[in-house]
Design an enzyme around this catalytic site. Structure first.
Site, PDB file in Angstrom:
ATOM      1  CE  LYS A 199       0.731   1.131   4.971  1.00  0.00           C
ATOM      2  NZ  LYS A 199       1.413   2.619   4.763  1.00  0.00           N
TER       3      LYS A 199
ATOM      4  CG  ASP B 152      -0.878   0.123   8.270  1.00  0.00           C
ATOM      5  OD1 ASP B 152      -1.331   1.670   8.418  1.00  0.00           O
ATOM      6  OD2 ASP B 152       0.438   0.538   7.645  1.00  0.00           O
TER       7      ASP B 152
END
Length: 279
Positions: free
Chosen positions: A12, A137
């Protein structure tokens, strides 16, 4: 599902990161935007009848029992108590400690894959709650869609973003997230913005100036990349990136990398390959 499947764990990027406050428990209140990359680790899961959880590909310097994939498997096993165990193997392509979320993504993929392989029947919301205990996350990787995030990263609003090509550079250093978030010169009271502000170009990362002052290699990578396109940093670094309209332009800049910098070209994607694999 069979154990022969390669389960994807994508990288990401944080396309923006603002620190808008600090909670009484010490966690920072954030606004950030997540987008995935088409670069990923790949995981394999071999079910075991003896109930044990093993990692066949331990990372250098990381005791296997503390690896996030092993912790994720143990967490799911304690929660649902399946009879089976698993041997996990990881084909690692994402740099460690670079702000690309590799460890969190591996943990999320482990939860999603074993939920299917062990037939534990948990929905994504429950898996995300479990994942959050492993790291802030992890939920975005279980969610699987590009998103605006608030809170400490767990409150998500899906976004339909442009999907450019990125050149990502990985400076030869490890940035400690704990060090950056405890730095006295870190901005902790940025004004909140709206999604519209981000879409109109507000891409501030409150951690960037702190990292730049402390890590010369990150500063050098930002300065070099900024010659070709606006350079940004993902999370607390160390990886930095810039967006390009097509792969050939990004690759042409990659081809000019000095000898002391390494990087890769990847496409930004709004839908995680993990999500498409299970739907």
């Amino acid at each position: 599902m069979t154990e022969s499947i390669a389960w994807p764990a994508p990288a990401k990027l944080n396309l923006m990161l603002r620190i808008v406050g600090r909670r009484l428990d010490g966690y920072h209140e954030l606004q950030t935007v997540f987008q995935f990359l088409d670069r990923r680790d790949e995981l394999h899961f071999q079910p075991r009848s003896d109930g044990r959880i093993l990692l066949s590909t331990p990372l250098p310097g990381v005791p296997w029992e503390t690896d996030l994939t092993v912790r994720a498997a143990n967490l799911l096993k304690q929660y649902k108590k399946p009879a089976q165990g698993v041997t996990i193997s990881i084909d690692k392509h994402l740099p460690m400690g670079g702000g690309l979320g590799g460890g969190s993504s591996d943990a999320a993929t482990t939860l999603v894959a074993l939920n299917q392989i062990w037939e534990t029947g948990l929905d994504h919301a429950t898996l995300a709650e479990l994942g959050f205990t492993l790291g802030a996350d992890v939920p975005i990787f279980i969610h699987g869609r590009a998103a605006w995030a608030e809170g400490i990263g767990e409150t998500l609003t899906d976004l339909d973003l442009p999907q450019p090509w990125y050149l990502v550079l990985a400076p030869d250093c490890h940035v400690s997230t704990a060090e950056i978030f405890s730095a006295p010169d870190l901005t902790r009271n940025s004004p909140r913005i709206k999604i519209r502000d981000f879409l109109e170009g507000d891409r501030r990362n409150d951690c960037l100036s702190v990292v730049r002052r402390r890590y010369n290699k990150v500063a050098a990578a930002l300065d070099w990349l900024d010659q070709f396109a606006p350079a940004q940093m993902t999370g607390t670094g160390a990886c930095v990136f810039a967006a390009f309209s097509d792969a050939s332009t990004a690759q042409a800049v990659h081809n000019r990398l000095p000898a002391d910098l390494v990087g890769f070209v990847a496409r930004g994607i709004n839908l995680s390959p993990l999500l498409t694999q299970i739907t």
